[in-house]
Design an enzyme around this catalytic site. Structure first.
Site, PDB file in Angstrom:
ATOM      1  N   LYS A 103       7.460  17.823  29.332  1.00 61.94           N
ATOM      2  CA  LYS A 103       8.511  17.746  28.200  1.00 61.94           C
ATOM      3  C   LYS A 103       9.826  16.826  28.539  1.00 61.94           C
ATOM      4  O   LYS A 103      10.346  16.941  29.442  1.00 61.94           O
ATOM      5  CB  LYS A 103       9.148  19.086  27.964  1.00 61.94           C
ATOM      6  CG  LYS A 103       8.390  20.044  27.065  1.00 61.94           C
ATOM      7  CD  LYS A 103       9.033  21.559  27.055  1.00 61.94           C
ATOM      8  CE  LYS A 103       9.137  22.263  25.671  1.00 61.94           C
ATOM      9  NZ  LYS A 103       9.642  23.558  25.821  1.00 61.94           N
TER      10      LYS A 103
HETATM   11  O1  G3P Z   1      10.717  26.763  24.091  1.00 63.39           O
HETATM   12  C1  G3P Z   1      11.492  26.232  22.872  1.00 63.39           C
HETATM   13  C2  G3P Z   1      11.731  27.080  21.825  1.00 63.39           C
HETATM   14  O2  G3P Z   1      10.693  27.639  21.560  1.00 63.39           O
HETATM   15  C3  G3P Z   1      13.014  28.039  22.081  1.00 63.39           C
HETATM   16  O3  G3P Z   1      13.021  29.016  21.215  1.00 63.39           O
HETATM   17  O4  G3P Z   1      13.881  31.350  20.728  1.00 63.39           O
HETATM   18  O5  G3P Z   1      15.100  29.784  22.503  1.00 63.39           O
HETATM   19  O6  G3P Z   1      15.162  29.382  20.232  1.00 63.39           O
HETATM   20  P1  G3P Z   1      14.549  29.951  20.972  1.00 63.39           P
END
Ligand code: G3P
Length: 220
Positions: A83
């Site tokens: 990533k």
């Molecule tokens: O891993 C990336 C993303 O899915 C993070 O999600 O819930 O932290 O906005 P969130």
């Protein structure tokens, strides 16, 4: 659409993996930090548990350091995906990693314009953050629909991974939009399988079956 778990917790991954529907795992520095363990150990356990693509995120902010870190992460397993963030340095490092034959996932994507850049460097995955777009009073699903349409029209082969998903309807709408992958927290994965009518139906079937057995035993 493949279903991925967005977690670094091995117990959550093992439980969902037993269902037979887990296509891969995404991690990020915040999720790995929650485990409060050596990151390499956390990643190795996940890589050993799940066969599908496992995203491991770089943390070096500058292109050269990010590239070196990306090479190291890619060497952890054939199914590791590196990533990189949607920044100029992330694009530079990502482009070099792609040139080395390493699969990358461009993360922290919040607009169709950024998604075009990710496709242009040959990313394997682009990760638009749907929930975080909604958090700033914009329309995350609309951004996802536009990204999927642009990729279709342009013939980009980069996989669209809907990230930052917060509830089951996000997964349903991401599938309708044409996302290739949806990644979600353990709690949302568990919600996907639940329906009150399934629970009620199960209870009734089991009750009726038990009553039948009891009746047969009495008649015997
Ligand atoms: O891993 C990336 C993303 O899915 C993070 O999600 O819930 O932290 O906005 P969130």
């Amino acid at each position: 659409m493949k279903l991925f778990l967005d977690t670094a917790n091995i117990e959550e991954i093992r439980e969902i993996n037993r269902w037979g529907v887990l296509g891969g795992v995404t991690t990020n520095p915040s999720l790995v930090a929650k485990e409060a363990e050596d990151p390499d150990r956390v990643w190795k356990e996940i890589l050993a548990e799940v066969d599908g693509p496992i995203s491991l995120e770089t943390t070096q902010p500058e292109a050269d350091g990010m590239y070196e870190e990306g090479v190291r992460l890619s060497q952890m397993a054939d199914h590791a995906v590196v990533k990189v963030p949607m920044t100029p340095d992330g694009l530079m490092a990502g482009k070099r990693l792609v040139a080395d034959g390493i699969r990358i996932n461009v993360t922290l994507v919040f607009s169709p314009a950024q998604a075009i850049l990710a496709a242009e460097i040959g990313a394997y995955i682009v990760s638009p953050f749907i929930g975080r777009i909604d958090d700033v009073a914009s329309d995350g699903m609309e951004a996802l629909r536009k990204i999927c349409d642009i990729y279709e029209v342009q013939g980009y082969e980069t996989n669209v991974l809907a990230a930052s998903l917060r509830h089951p309807m996000h997964i349903v709408d991401a599938a309708l939009a044409g996302a290739d992958i949806a990644t979600m927290p353990y709690s949302v994965f568990k919600q996907l399988v639940k329906h009150p009518l399934t629970d009620l139906g199960m209870d009734k079937f089991l009750q009726d079956w038990k009553a039948l057995q009891e009746g047969l035993e009495k008649g015997a």
